[in-house]
Design a protein around this motif. Structure first.
Motif, short mmCIF file in Angstrom:
data_model
loop_
_atom_site.label_atom_id
_atom_site.label_comp_id
_atom_site.label_asym_id
_atom_site.label_seq_id
_atom_site.Cartn_x
_atom_site.Cartn_y
_atom_site.Cartn_z
N VAL A 1 0.85 -1.20 0.00
CA VAL A 1 0.00 0.00 0.00
C VAL A 1 0.89 1.24 0.00
CG1 VAL A 1 -1.62 1.38 1.38
CG2 VAL A 1 -2.01 -1.09 1.07
N LYS A 2 1.89 1.26 0.86
CA LYS A 2 2.81 2.40 0.96
C LYS A 2 3.49 2.67 -0.38
CE LYS A 2 6.67 4.23 3.60
NZ LYS A 2 7.61 4.04 4.69
N LYS A 3 3.90 1.62 -1.06
CA LYS A 3 4.57 1.79 -2.35
C LYS A 3 3.66 2.50 -3.35
CE LYS A 3 6.76 -0.86 -6.04
NZ LYS A 3 7.09 -2.19 -6.54
N VAL A 4 2.39 2.08 -3.42
CA VAL A 4 1.44 2.71 -4.35
C VAL A 4 1.19 4.16 -3.93
CG1 VAL A 4 -0.91 2.65 -5.28
CG2 VAL A 4 0.36 0.51 -4.94
N VAL A 5 1.00 4.38 -2.64
CA VAL A 5 0.73 5.72 -2.12
C VAL A 5 1.88 6.67 -2.46
CG1 VAL A 5 0.54 7.04 0.04
CG2 VAL A 5 -0.86 4.99 -0.29
N GLU A 6 3.10 6.24 -2.20
CA GLU A 6 4.25 7.11 -2.46
C GLU A 6 4.52 7.27 -3.96
OE1 GLU A 6 7.34 5.47 0.02
OE2 GLU A 6 6.50 6.44 1.81
N GLN A 7 4.28 6.22 -4.74
CA GLN A 7 4.45 6.33 -6.19
C GLN A 7 3.49 7.37 -6.77
OE1 GLN A 7 3.87 2.62 -8.25
NE2 GLN A 7 4.40 3.46 -10.23
N ALA A 8 2.34 7.53 -6.14
CA ALA A 8 1.34 8.49 -6.59
C ALA A 8 1.63 9.91 -6.09
CB ALA A 8 -0.05 8.06 -6.14
N GLY A 9 2.66 10.06 -5.26
CA GLY A 9 2.99 11.37 -4.72
C GLY A 9 2.24 11.73 -3.45
N TYR A 10 1.68 10.74 -2.79
CA TYR A 10 0.97 10.93 -1.53
C TYR A 10 1.83 10.42 -0.39
CZ TYR A 10 -3.39 11.84 -4.09
OH TYR A 10 -4.35 12.38 -4.91
N GLN A 11 1.34 10.62 0.85
CA GLN A 11 2.01 10.12 2.04
C GLN A 11 1.06 9.20 2.78
OE1 GLN A 11 3.41 13.40 4.42
NE2 GLN A 11 4.14 14.50 2.63
N MET A 12 1.60 8.33 3.60
CA MET A 12 0.75 7.42 4.38
C MET A 12 -0.22 8.20 5.27
SD MET A 12 1.25 4.28 3.52
CE MET A 12 0.82 3.16 4.86
N GLY B 1 -4.02 -17.53 -2.33
CA GLY B 1 -3.95 -18.13 -1.00
C GLY B 1 -3.59 -17.16 0.10
N ALA B 2 -3.65 -15.86 -0.19
CA ALA B 2 -3.34 -14.85 0.83
C ALA B 2 -4.32 -14.92 1.98
CB ALA B 2 -3.36 -13.46 0.20
N LYS B 3 -3.86 -14.49 3.15
CA LYS B 3 -4.71 -14.42 4.33
C LYS B 3 -5.26 -13.02 4.55
CE LYS B 3 -3.76 -16.77 7.89
NZ LYS B 3 -3.83 -17.95 8.68
N ILE B 4 -4.66 -12.02 3.85
CA ILE B 4 -5.05 -10.62 4.05
C ILE B 4 -4.89 -9.84 2.75
CG2 ILE B 4 -2.74 -9.96 4.82
CD1 ILE B 4 -4.13 -7.96 6.76
N GLU B 5 -5.77 -8.86 2.57
CA GLU B 5 -5.66 -7.90 1.47
C GLU B 5 -6.14 -6.57 2.01
OE1 GLU B 5 -6.61 -9.28 -2.52
OE2 GLU B 5 -7.87 -7.51 -2.78
N ILE B 6 -5.43 -5.51 1.66
CA ILE B 6 -5.75 -4.18 2.19
C ILE B 6 -5.93 -3.20 1.02
CG2 ILE B 6 -4.95 -2.25 3.61
CD1 ILE B 6 -3.26 -4.28 5.19
N SER B 7 -7.06 -2.48 1.01
CA SER B 7 -7.27 -1.39 0.07
C SER B 7 -7.37 -0.09 0.87
CB SER B 7 -8.53 -1.62 -0.78
OG SER B 7 -9.68 -1.59 0.03
N ALA B 8 -7.11 1.03 0.19
CA ALA B 8 -7.08 2.30 0.91
C ALA B 8 -7.55 3.45 0.02
CB ALA B 8 -5.65 2.59 1.40
N ILE B 9 -7.97 4.52 0.69
CA ILE B 9 -8.31 5.77 0.02
C ILE B 9 -7.50 6.86 0.70
CG2 ILE B 9 -10.13 7.44 -0.50
CD1 ILE B 9 -12.12 5.07 -0.29
N ALA B 10 -6.77 7.65 -0.12
CA ALA B 10 -5.97 8.75 0.40
C ALA B 10 -6.44 10.05 -0.24
CB ALA B 10 -4.49 8.52 0.09
N VAL B 11 -6.40 11.13 0.54
CA VAL B 11 -6.81 12.44 0.05
C VAL B 11 -5.72 13.43 0.38
CG1 VAL B 11 -8.54 14.29 0.23
CG2 VAL B 11 -9.25 11.90 0.42
N LYS B 12 -5.29 14.21 -0.63
CA LYS B 12 -4.29 15.26 -0.37
C LYS B 12 -4.98 16.38 0.37
CE LYS B 12 -0.54 14.49 -3.33
NZ LYS B 12 0.47 15.06 -4.15
N HIS B 13 -4.36 16.81 1.45
CA HIS B 13 -4.94 17.86 2.30
C HIS B 13 -4.56 19.22 1.79
CE1 HIS B 13 -5.94 14.62 4.96
NE2 HIS B 13 -4.69 14.29 5.10
#
Length: 150
Positions: free
Chosen positions: A82-93, A138-150
């Protein structure tokens, strides 16, 4: 007098239409896919206006495979993805406002929470945790997220 008001009203409508077109056009120009993999039916993330939508991330190892059945390791890897996608998009965690966590076993939630608390930025985003029958690979977890630039 009436013709003058009609002319002013027409000009106001033209200005409003041009302003709306320009504003909407600028928003549409910002929309873009993040991390699209050739042949995949989705993007890793998608920016619409000032909002980033991060697709479900499982956090595979360097070879692209989900490793082991340890929920702590899989959670660590999923948050890193998730962090990799967030930072690649120019956002922060810290821009993340909402998270959905999918787990295959609710008994794993306490261990997942321990990792989640350490790795997710404060203040913690709103979150839903959902048990699912299964996840791809066969994963045990998957995480999706929504980020908004402030």
């Amino acid at each position: 007098m009436t013709k003058m008001y009609a002319a002013i009203a027409r000009r106001a409508l033209v200005v409003a239409a041009l302003t709306t077109f320009c504003f909407t056009g600028n928003l549409l120009a910002q929309n873009k896919a993040i991390g699209f993999k050739q042949g995949a039916p989705f993007s890793e993330g998608y920016i619409a206006g000032n909002t980033l939508y991060v697709a479900g991330q499982q956090g595979p190892d360097a070879h692209g495979k989900v490793t082991g059945t340890d929920i702590a390791l899989q959670t660590t890897n999923a948050i890193a993805a998730v962090k990799k996608v967030v930072e690649q998009a120019g956002y922060q965690m810290s821009d993340i406002v909402s998270v959905t966590v999918y787990v295959t076993d609710l008994a794993d939630v306490p261990a997942m929470n321990e990792v989640y608390k350490k790795l997710m930025a404060d203040p913690k985003p709103a979150r839903a945790t959902v048990q699912v029958a299964g996840l791809i690979g066969g994963a045990k977890i998957e995480i999706s997220a929504i980020a908004v630039k402030h």
